[in-house]
Design an enzyme around this catalytic site. Structure first.
Site, PDB file in Angstrom:
ATOM      1  N   GLU A  78      67.398 -62.076  55.442  1.00  0.00           N
ATOM      2  CA  GLU A  78      66.923 -61.150  56.205  1.00  0.00           C
ATOM      3  C   GLU A  78      65.880 -61.651  57.309  1.00  0.00           C
ATOM      4  O   GLU A  78      65.337 -62.709  57.025  1.00  0.00           O
ATOM      5  CB  GLU A  78      66.150 -60.172  55.352  1.00  0.00           C
ATOM      6  CG  GLU A  78      65.435 -59.071  55.739  1.00  0.00           C
ATOM      7  CD  GLU A  78      64.943 -57.966  54.653  1.00  0.00           C
ATOM      8  OE1 GLU A  78      64.612 -56.989  55.110  1.00  0.00           O
ATOM      9  OE2 GLU A  78      64.676 -58.581  53.380  1.00  0.00           O
TER      10      GLU A  78
ATOM     11  N   LYS B 203      69.102 -51.312  58.068  1.00  0.00           N
ATOM     12  CA  LYS B 203      68.417 -51.328  56.747  1.00  0.00           C
ATOM     13  C   LYS B 203      68.121 -49.726  56.572  1.00  0.00           C
ATOM     14  O   LYS B 203      67.463 -49.313  57.342  1.00  0.00           O
ATOM     15  CB  LYS B 203      67.401 -52.143  56.549  1.00  0.00           C
ATOM     16  CG  LYS B 203      66.942 -52.215  54.923  1.00  0.00           C
ATOM     17  CD  LYS B 203      65.782 -53.179  54.954  1.00  0.00           C
ATOM     18  CE  LYS B 203      65.157 -53.457  53.594  1.00  0.00           C
ATOM     19  NZ  LYS B 203      64.345 -54.569  53.473  1.00  0.00           N
TER      20      LYS B 203
ATOM     21  N   CYS C 135      68.415 -56.367  51.354  1.00  0.00           N
ATOM     22  CA  CYS C 135      67.277 -56.560  50.447  1.00  0.00           C
ATOM     23  C   CYS C 135      67.256 -55.315  49.627  1.00  0.00           C
ATOM     24  O   CYS C 135      68.006 -55.084  48.745  1.00  0.00           O
ATOM     25  CB  CYS C 135      65.947 -56.950  51.136  1.00  0.00           C
ATOM     26  SG  CYS C 135      64.513 -57.428  50.132  1.00  0.00           S
TER      27      CYS C 135
END
Length: 296
Positions: free
Chosen positions: A54, A125, A158
């Site tokens: 990330e 995300k 994540c």
């Protein structure tokens, strides 16, 4: 399992790589250079997919939105995105890399997907963690599945991995491999030799959905925030097929995946299939009802 020559040509084994590295916040040129070196190394070992952490080019712990904005760039035309697209073409490899994406005055914690033919797409995300809310907008591109010559690829980043709905929807849309750029941090109760909670979640979701999941974490401490490493590649039956990696070293994990075996993994036995056994007459339809299932 023995495959015929025809099966082997249609569903060849593919080598995938999880790249664990140590970006430094603000050192974009150095981070980008190191990431390209590691992608080239992965390609040299036969990998056809390489996943980076990330925010691999910028680092993670921004001191202000101004700093995040100055480090962010356009996708796919910015410097980092263009460099990753170039190395994907040159090395004939698919690259999934975490990047801070700038769209006019908005910022996204994103992942670029590139391949031998160039730019494929972007994932943003959906679930922001902690101080990310100070810098980024929540993702607005949904959960795309990218159809490539090596299979159907999904991406998550994540904290997205804490939501089983994410994996279920990707599976319902036909994903074979989910690529996860990540920056895992210590969790309460996670100490000593305990497996990372994120690894346990990846294994459970891989098993429950018949998905391969490539988790690429970072290492090091940035502005006081430690990161835990332990990158992992999980097969479609839920067991690790590479890793966990170390907690404190740069390294590349490699694993071999066969898509026919992946799709078979959803059939647990003669009676049960983890997707078709769903009681969508009971569940909220937002959990996947209405999408046709792939038949092969």
């Amino acid at each position: 399992m023995v495959r015929t020559a025809d099966e082997a040509s249609v569903f060849p084994d593919v080598v995938v790589a999880s790249i664990q590295m140590a970006p430094k916040v603000g050192s974009k040129a150095a981070n980008l250079k190191r990431s390209i070196e590691l992608i080239e190394e992965a390609a040299g070992h036969g990998a056809v997919i390489a996943v980076l952490p990330e925010l691999a080019n910028t680092g993670y712990v921004f001191s202000s939105r101004r700093e995040a904005f100055e480090l962010a760039e356009a996708v796919p035309d910015g410097e980092s995105a263009s460099a990753w697209i170039d190395v994907a073409r040159r090395c004939k490899i698919h690259v999934v890399a975490g990047i801070a994406e700038r769209v006019e005055d908005r910022l996204y914690n994103a992942a670029i997907v590139a391949g031998p033919k160039g730019y494929i797409g972007t994932y943003r995300k959906l679930h922001l963690w902690g101080d990310e809310h100070l810098f980024f907008e929540s993702g607005d591109l949904g959960l795309p599945v990218f159809h490539t010559e090596i299979g159907r690829l999904g991406a998550v980043i994540c904290y997205d991995g804490w939501f089983p709905e994410v994996y279920r929807l990707l599976a319902m849309r036909g994903a074979d491999i989910v690529c996860m750029p990540t920056n895992w941090v210590p969790m309460p109760g996670q100490a000593g030799e305990h497996m990372a909670m994120a690894n346990t979640l990846a294994m459970a979701n891989a098993h429950s959905n018949g998905l391969n999941i490539i988790c690429a974490d970072r290492i090091g401490t940035e502005r006081g925030q430690p990161f835990i490493g332990q990158s992992l590649i999980v097969g479609a039956q839920g067991w690790p097929i590479a890793g966990p990696a170390s907690k404190d070293r740069e390294e590349i994990l490699y694993a071999s995946i066969n898509l026919k075996e992946t799709r078979r993994a959803r059939h647990l036995n003669a009676f049960n299939d983890v997707l078709r056994d769903r009681r969508d007459d009971i569940y909220d339809p937002m959990l996947g009802t209405g999408w046709p299932l792939p038949r092969h």
